[in-house]
Motif scaffolding. Structure first.
Motif, PDB file in Angstrom:
ATOM      1  N   GLN A  61       0.787  -1.099  -0.205  1.00 35.54           N
ATOM      2  CA  GLN A  61      -0.098  -0.227   0.095  1.00 35.54           C
ATOM      3  C   GLN A  61       0.949   1.060  -0.085  1.00 35.54           C
ATOM      4  OE1 GLN A  61      -1.714  -1.979   3.532  1.00 35.54           O
ATOM      5  NE2 GLN A  61      -3.549  -1.389   2.766  1.00 35.54           N
ATOM      6  N   ARG A  62       0.690   2.157  -0.898  1.00 40.90           N
ATOM      7  CA  ARG A  62       1.637   3.231  -0.864  1.00 40.90           C
ATOM      8  C   ARG A  62       0.544   4.347  -1.411  1.00 40.90           C
ATOM      9  NH1 ARG A  62       7.115   1.735  -2.688  1.00 40.90           N
ATOM     10  NH2 ARG A  62       7.015   4.012  -3.784  1.00 40.90           N
ATOM     11  N   TRP A  85       5.690  11.115  -1.489  1.00 38.63           N
ATOM     12  CA  TRP A  85       5.012   9.779  -1.618  1.00 38.63           C
ATOM     13  C   TRP A  85       5.313   9.257  -0.043  1.00 38.63           C
ATOM     14  CZ3 TRP A  85      10.224   9.625  -2.245  1.00 38.63           C
ATOM     15  CH2 TRP A  85      11.035   8.653  -2.007  1.00 38.63           C
ATOM     16  N   PHE A  86       4.337   8.280   0.015  1.00 38.19           N
ATOM     17  CA  PHE A  86       4.160   7.346   1.372  1.00 38.19           C
ATOM     18  C   PHE A  86       4.165   5.972   0.990  1.00 38.19           C
ATOM     19  CE2 PHE A  86      -0.212   5.894   1.717  1.00 38.19           C
ATOM     20  CZ  PHE A  86      -0.690   7.024   0.977  1.00 38.19           C
ATOM     21  N   GLU A  87       4.502   5.000   2.030  1.00 38.85           N
ATOM     22  CA  GLU A  87       4.291   3.581   1.726  1.00 38.85           C
ATOM     23  C   GLU A  87       4.005   3.259   3.052  1.00 38.85           C
ATOM     24  OE1 GLU A  87       8.562   3.438   0.341  1.00 38.85           O
ATOM     25  OE2 GLU A  87       8.197   1.313   0.738  1.00 38.85           O
ATOM     26  N   PHE A 110      -4.962  -0.640  19.187  1.00 40.83           N
ATOM     27  CA  PHE A 110      -5.206  -0.859  20.393  1.00 40.83           C
ATOM     28  C   PHE A 110      -6.743  -1.189  20.522  1.00 40.83           C
ATOM     29  CE2 PHE A 110      -1.163   1.610  21.448  1.00 40.83           C
ATOM     30  CZ  PHE A 110      -0.520   0.596  21.982  1.00 40.83           C
ATOM     31  N   ILE A 111      -6.849  -2.071  21.527  1.00 39.11           N
ATOM     32  CA  ILE A 111      -8.303  -2.470  21.849  1.00 39.11           C
ATOM     33  C   ILE A 111      -8.666  -2.055  23.346  1.00 39.11           C
ATOM     34  CG2 ILE A 111      -9.752  -4.380  21.950  1.00 39.11           C
ATOM     35  CD1 ILE A 111      -7.771  -6.042  20.088  1.00 39.11           C
ATOM     36  N   GLN A 112      -9.675  -1.448  23.336  1.00 35.96           N
ATOM     37  CA  GLN A 112     -10.263  -0.917  24.731  1.00 35.96           C
ATOM     38  C   GLN A 112     -11.795  -1.515  24.792  1.00 35.96           C
ATOM     39  OE1 GLN A 112      -9.194   2.999  24.930  1.00 35.96           O
ATOM     40  NE2 GLN A 112      -7.542   2.672  26.474  1.00 35.96           N
ATOM     41  N   ASN A 113     -11.914  -2.303  25.975  1.00 36.05           N
ATOM     42  CA  ASN A 113     -13.338  -2.350  26.471  1.00 36.05           C
ATOM     43  C   ASN A 113     -13.906  -3.509  25.178  1.00 36.05           C
ATOM     44  OD1 ASN A 113     -13.253  -1.175  28.788  1.00 36.05           O
ATOM     45  ND2 ASN A 113     -13.831   0.669  27.509  1.00 36.05           N
ATOM     46  N   GLY A 114     -12.944  -4.441  24.703  1.00 37.90           N
ATOM     47  CA  GLY A 114     -13.408  -5.390  23.440  1.00 37.90           C
ATOM     48  C   GLY A 114     -13.724  -4.758  22.154  1.00 37.90           C
ATOM     49  N   ARG A 115     -13.439  -3.476  21.620  1.00 34.40           N
ATOM     50  CA  ARG A 115     -13.527  -2.944  20.628  1.00 34.40           C
ATOM     51  C   ARG A 115     -12.286  -2.145  20.356  1.00 34.40           C
ATOM     52  NH1 ARG A 115     -14.793   2.400  21.182  1.00 34.40           N
ATOM     53  NH2 ARG A 115     -15.411   2.577  19.042  1.00 34.40           N
ATOM     54  N   VAL A 116     -12.086  -1.902  19.175  1.00 33.37           N
ATOM     55  CA  VAL A 116     -11.067  -1.076  18.436  1.00 33.37           C
ATOM     56  C   VAL A 116     -11.094   0.342  18.834  1.00 33.37           C
ATOM     57  CG1 VAL A 116      -9.925  -0.622  16.328  1.00 33.37           C
ATOM     58  CG2 VAL A 116     -10.948  -2.798  16.353  1.00 33.37           C
ATOM     59  N   ALA A 117     -10.123   0.748  19.487  1.00 32.91           N
ATOM     60  CA  ALA A 117     -10.013   2.085  20.170  1.00 32.91           C
ATOM     61  C   ALA A 117      -9.254   2.686  19.073  1.00 32.91           C
ATOM     62  CB  ALA A 117      -9.315   2.010  21.544  1.00 32.91           C
ATOM     63  N   GLU A 118      -8.114   2.606  18.602  1.00 33.82           N
ATOM     64  CA  GLU A 118      -7.590   3.276  17.721  1.00 33.82           C
ATOM     65  C   GLU A 118      -6.607   2.363  16.545  1.00 33.82           C
ATOM     66  OE1 GLU A 118      -3.237   4.485  19.352  1.00 33.82           O
ATOM     67  OE2 GLU A 118      -4.769   5.623  20.141  1.00 33.82           O
ATOM     68  N   PHE A 119      -6.896   2.766  15.293  1.00 27.15           N
ATOM     69  CA  PHE A 119      -6.010   2.145  14.231  1.00 27.15           C
ATOM     70  C   PHE A 119      -4.678   2.827  13.981  1.00 27.15           C
ATOM     71  CE2 PHE A 119     -10.403   1.431  12.991  1.00 27.15           C
ATOM     72  CZ  PHE A 119     -10.508   0.117  12.617  1.00 27.15           C
ATOM     73  N   GLN A 120      -3.598   2.295  14.008  1.00 19.70           N
ATOM     74  CA  GLN A 120      -2.232   2.623  13.906  1.00 19.70           C
ATOM     75  C   GLN A 120      -1.610   2.341  12.536  1.00 19.70           C
ATOM     76  OE1 GLN A 120      -0.687   0.894  17.090  1.00 19.70           O
ATOM     77  NE2 GLN A 120      -1.584   2.153  18.697  1.00 19.70           N
ATOM     78  N   VAL A 121      -1.164   3.285  11.900  1.00 25.32           N
ATOM     79  CA  VAL A 121      -0.648   2.906  10.518  1.00 25.32           C
ATOM     80  C   VAL A 121       0.787   3.476  10.473  1.00 25.32           C
ATOM     81  CG1 VAL A 121      -0.626   3.167   7.784  1.00 25.32           C
ATOM     82  CG2 VAL A 121      -2.935   2.873   9.143  1.00 25.32           C
ATOM     83  N   VAL A 122       1.937   2.781  10.395  1.00 30.94           N
ATOM     84  CA  VAL A 122       3.239   3.155  10.428  1.00 30.94           C
ATOM     85  C   VAL A 122       3.642   3.224   8.864  1.00 30.94           C
ATOM     86  CG1 VAL A 122       5.735   2.552  10.882  1.00 30.94           C
ATOM     87  CG2 VAL A 122       3.667   1.853  12.346  1.00 30.94           C
ATOM     88  N   LEU A 123       4.010   4.553   8.700  1.00 33.34           N
ATOM     89  CA  LEU A 123       4.424   4.949   7.083  1.00 33.34           C
ATOM     90  C   LEU A 123       5.756   5.317   7.021  1.00 33.34           C
ATOM     91  CD1 LEU A 123       1.484   7.341   6.605  1.00 33.34           C
ATOM     92  CD2 LEU A 123       1.713   5.356   5.843  1.00 33.34           C
ATOM     93  N   LYS A 124       6.416   5.158   5.751  1.00 30.45           N
ATOM     94  CA  LYS A 124       7.478   5.775   5.315  1.00 30.45           C
ATOM     95  C   LYS A 124       7.047   7.031   4.534  1.00 30.45           C
ATOM     96  CE  LYS A 124      10.870   2.029   5.820  1.00 30.45           C
ATOM     97  NZ  LYS A 124      11.975   1.730   5.773  1.00 30.45           N
ATOM     98  N   VAL A 125       7.549   8.191   4.785  1.00 26.40           N
ATOM     99  CA  VAL A 125       7.100   9.255   3.754  1.00 26.40           C
ATOM    100  C   VAL A 125       8.363   9.870   3.515  1.00 26.40           C
ATOM    101  CG1 VAL A 125       6.289  11.536   3.972  1.00 26.40           C
ATOM    102  CG2 VAL A 125       5.346   9.880   5.496  1.00 26.40           C
ATOM    103  N   GLY A 126       8.281  10.101   1.973  1.00 26.09           N
ATOM    104  CA  GLY A 126       9.751  10.815   1.057  1.00 26.09           C
ATOM    105  C   GLY A 126       9.379  12.074   0.833  1.00 26.09           C
ATOM    106  N   PHE A 127      10.411  12.835   0.964  1.00 19.84           N
ATOM    107  CA  PHE A 127      10.456  14.287   0.455  1.00 19.84           C
ATOM    108  C   PHE A 127      11.825  14.509  -0.261  1.00 19.84           C
ATOM    109  CE2 PHE A 127      12.759  16.008   4.131  1.00 19.84           C
ATOM    110  CZ  PHE A 127      12.605  15.045   5.089  1.00 19.84           C
ATOM    111  N   ARG A 128      11.885  15.303  -1.122  1.00 19.36           N
ATOM    112  CA  ARG A 128      12.996  15.844  -1.832  1.00 19.36           C
ATOM    113  C   ARG A 128      13.824  16.661  -0.838  1.00 19.36           C
ATOM    114  NH1 ARG A 128      13.383  17.517  -7.939  1.00 19.36           N
ATOM    115  NH2 ARG A 128      15.610  18.261  -8.004  1.00 19.36           N
TER     116      ARG A 128
END
Lengths: 74, 74, 74, 74, 74, 74, 74, 74, 74, 74, 74, 74
Positions: free
Chosen positions: D45-46, G39-41, G48-66
């Motif tokens: 995914q990009r 760009w990113f990839e 994380f899960i709290q009280n049996g439901r998804v509390a936060e989605f975390q996406v680790v990204l590489k971000v490129g810049f000139r």
């Protein structure tokens, strides 16, 4: 427990029939010149095609064996 | 040495018996419509289970073949 | 479409003969106590060597099955 | 069970909104010219960034489909 | 700091809409029978295609939870 | 932004001189029959040895190109 | 063509809603202090899960810049 | 040789001191409720930082054990 | 087809000029003491920096060669 | 031995000619603003295609350098 | 700069105490028969469990050493 | 929940004694100039050998920390 160290070498065995036989062939070849062979793990599976059919199955293996006190590490 | 280029396609072969037979089936299918098939490598091995037993072995393969001067690259 | 969730467990099957048989043995064992087994995928292939020949083929598998409403997730 | 073989192609779908929509777009495009599309899996995914915000989400997919007896493997 | 140990299980959630919803569905299912769910991580993303469109998004997750003193490790 | 979809194919280029030239050769071959070639990425680098020296460098590439409205996805 | 060099940094974005929004949040944060984001990839997706439901989605990204001529590489 | 099957579970052990102690803690916890524990392998090593110093080492392990004839596979 | 087995060793070649030359140097060194060298594949590419410029390119290679009947496997 | 710590950054260098030159360009750019550059390793190799030929080679590198007592870690 | 080539071998060291000690044991064993040992890198970490506790830590290492002009590459 | 973003940097810590101490050293160094350090994960473990014994353990880590509103992302 006396300390022990294992060396791991990489071999590619070949068979016309199956991945299992290619594995056996590589282990048999190694056992002609090495003692204490202990385990193997499959690294990759490949093969050649001739005239539109599988001509040989190739299995790349890591093979581990215990170094004796008189075995050079290389 | 004239330059040459190979194309690599991905296929999934199926067999009720073994990983080797699933490999052979995919290569045989490819050879019905492609020439110059040269090598394969295993990408993954999976399968389906029905009634508590292995119903089919699936082998995903990359298959390489030489592009002729008149073959489209795709 | 009612929602469904699958659980995936990891097993290691063993055979003296082949990777395919080691796969079948693990699936057969799992089916003794689990229902709804659906698919498997190979994680790794290893084995033990005794007296210079392959003594056992080991196949580590992920096995997926559908959770019923009354199945604990663990 | 008659033997069957699947071909797996790689596509990159694009969307301004989400990874799911980029996936749907690639599958929709493939279905314009291919029959028997069966499954997909995400390879990577990009995306591109313009003026400091995400301009497009890109999802690289493998898409599998069953080869018919009259389908060329490539 | 009292020692603690976490168990990590693998689930596959399904949704017609998005990867995020498939994730939520798997977590919700797990929370019906497990306590102390703490985190998840995505292992792979796949799906099925029917009639040329995405019929279901599948997300394979690892889900971690703290073992209580009375929880069997398996 | 009109939706667009890219196809990604896998090629193996060959050169006696360098990895860069093997890359260029594969791209040049692809451009004989494909339009809109956009990017490539290296999958693996291999080669053959003859008489104790490198006889050919091989570079396996993924090559991406935009599907036109009239291009079959496969 | 004047030479150019890009720097690639790694960020983790967070969202209560979806992986796409977590991606957007990380890019928006980066654009507050960096120019030329290109760009990113996606590196990994967790949450994380709290009280049996998804509390936060975390996406680790590489971000490129000139890198501009006046930008320190670090 | 009677057939045997192993199950492999995933645990995360924690220690304030070292990766080795985190490993031992997870194995000790597993042995409270499981018999026939046979081997482990490290999947990943992580940890938390508090006040600028390592607060806990975390080791994610796969742990294998032999299924007895009366053990459920899950 | 008489059975054959290949051994695969790992070498790191060095060059001031390019990855291709580092590859050639390692193969040339190996051919001084080994016969039947057949293929290589790149494992990783690294290098050292001195005074702000690349001082050496390093290429780690696997090199495969056929074991003769009188060659020790190690 | 006084303790030392290295920081590792990720850069993408570009060249019209070769992977080696793209590597050199990225290292040269980094050395304009960083001291103590010590080693690099290749993460990936990609490129753009224009008019059916390779327009630029891109090499993503990790570059390591020793942190001085007065260097911020970020 | 005179050209140099390194060989990389794979060893598995064992310790009852820690991963670091298992690493030291393998390096010490190798140094009994090899000169010019230069660096190591960890490939995997495993171990055996006996009576519910860790009986041995195993560390698989790659160990690199410079080939002298009189050293066989294998 | 206010949005938050983390930055992840890569460091290599060194120790004469163990992997755990090398980890601690890198984290301690980072905390001299960075606030909000939150977690780390091990990328690789290596080391140098001198006179046939391990001279230093090296641990490459990713270290994550929360970006404050006034922290530049780079």
């Amino acid at each position: 427990m006396p300390e022990k160290t294992f060396k791991i070498i990489e071999l590619c065995g070949v068979s016309e029939k199956s991945y299992a036989e290619a594995t056996k062939n590589a282990v048999a070849k190694a056992s002609q010149t090495l003692r204490n062979l202990d385990w193997f793990e499959v690294v990759s599976q490949r093969g050649f095609i001739q005239n539109g059919r599988v001509a040989e199955f190739q299995v790349v293996l890591k093979v581990g064996f215990r170094l004796e006190s008189t075995t050079p590490a290389d």
